[in-house]
Design an enzyme around this catalytic site. Structure first.
Site, short mmCIF file in Angstrom:
data_model
loop_
_atom_site.label_atom_id
_atom_site.label_comp_id
_atom_site.label_asym_id
_atom_site.label_seq_id
_atom_site.Cartn_x
_atom_site.Cartn_y
_atom_site.Cartn_z
CB CYS A 59 -1.05 0.20 1.36
SG CYS A 59 -2.19 -1.27 0.83
NE ARG A 136 -2.47 -4.65 -2.71
CZ ARG A 136 -2.22 -4.03 -1.76
NH1 ARG A 136 -2.71 -2.48 -1.94
NH2 ARG A 136 -1.20 -4.42 -0.89
C1 BEZ Z 1 0.64 -4.46 1.73
O1 BEZ Z 1 2.00 -4.62 1.94
O2 BEZ Z 1 -0.25 -3.31 1.30
C2 BEZ Z 1 -0.06 -5.36 2.47
C3 BEZ Z 1 -0.02 -6.75 2.75
C4 BEZ Z 1 -0.80 -8.22 2.98
C5 BEZ Z 1 -1.80 -7.57 3.49
C6 BEZ Z 1 -2.44 -5.95 3.51
C7 BEZ Z 1 -1.27 -5.34 3.13
#
Ligand code: BEZ
Length: 223
Positions: A59, A136
């Site tokens: 993110c 997402r």
């Molecule tokens: C992320 O790296 O954005 C992420 C990875 C696993 C679960 C939620 C977010």
């Protein structure tokens, strides 16, 4: 051993993603740019996107990339809006961290959706989720507030910002119905003519495929 959740134990009921052609339901919420409503965006293209959680690696990479491309979205008269279950204070602290670590200011609103009421109404929570984290989801919304395209990525893979930009520009090119957008199109490249639907159109042209496959130079017109 932890058992997978059964449908009965899942507190977050399944909700299907919005469909192309549907008007997005309005909402009002707190955001990092103050209170906002979806209705405030009427008359502009909008990319509204959910992310699973603040302070997570993928993110963070997405927010840095999207904020860096902000001027390109603006050049398309396209606003950006992010949304997650995290609190407004979490969003603000994350923005501060991104500015300090990457030198990038997140200057589009991030909406707080602590109960995921918006995320659920918009189908941004995975149907089998046993927490409220959004997937997402990216919704491309036209100036009338209608969903024109959407993408859905898992938590483990970040979105392509160049594809988000290409999608906005492609939708704008196709919006008035005068042309179609081919695979791998890039701005400036040929579009495709909308095929005629008469026998006369099918019989015209020297090659039998001319009636349904005809490249069309892009005249740069955008809806
Ligand atoms: C992320 O790296 O954005 C992420 C990875 C696993 C679960 C939620 C977010």
């Amino acid at each position: 051993m932890k058992l997978p959740p059964t449908p009965e134990s899942n507190p977050y009921p399944s909700c299907s993603p919005l469909r192309i052609g549907e008007a997005l339901p309005n909402f009002t919420a707190r955001s990092t740019a103050g209170p906002l409503s979806l209705a405030d965006y009427r008359g502009k293209w909008l990319v509204i996107f959910s992310h699973p959680a603040d302070f997570t690696p993928v993110c963070t990479s997405e927010f840095v990339a999207i904020a860096t491309a902000r001027a390109k979205f603006e050049a398309l008269d396209c606003a950006l809006m992010a949304l997650s279950v995290d609190s407004l204070f979490s969003h603000l602290a994350w923005i501060r961290m991104i500015r300090d670590r990457f030198g990038v200011t997140i200057d589009f609103p991030i909406v707080e959706d602590p109960t995921m009421a918006i995320g659920r109404a918009y189908g941004m929570v995975a149907p089998d989720a046993h927490d409220a984290a959004a997937i997402r989801a990216t919704y491309f919304v036209d100036p009338e507030g209608v969903l024109r395209a959407s993408t859905c990525y898992p938590a483990t893979v970040g979105r392509s910002v160049s594809e988000m930009l290409r999608m906005v520009e492609a939708l704008q090119r196709a919006q008035d119905g005068s042309a179609l957008v081919p695979a791998d199109w890039q701005p400036g490249g040929d579009l495709l003519r909308v095929p005629g639907q008469t026998v006369e159109a099918a019989l015209a042209g020297s090659d039998p495929s001319d009636w349904f496959y005809a490249p069309l130079p892009d005249n740069g017109a955008r809806a």
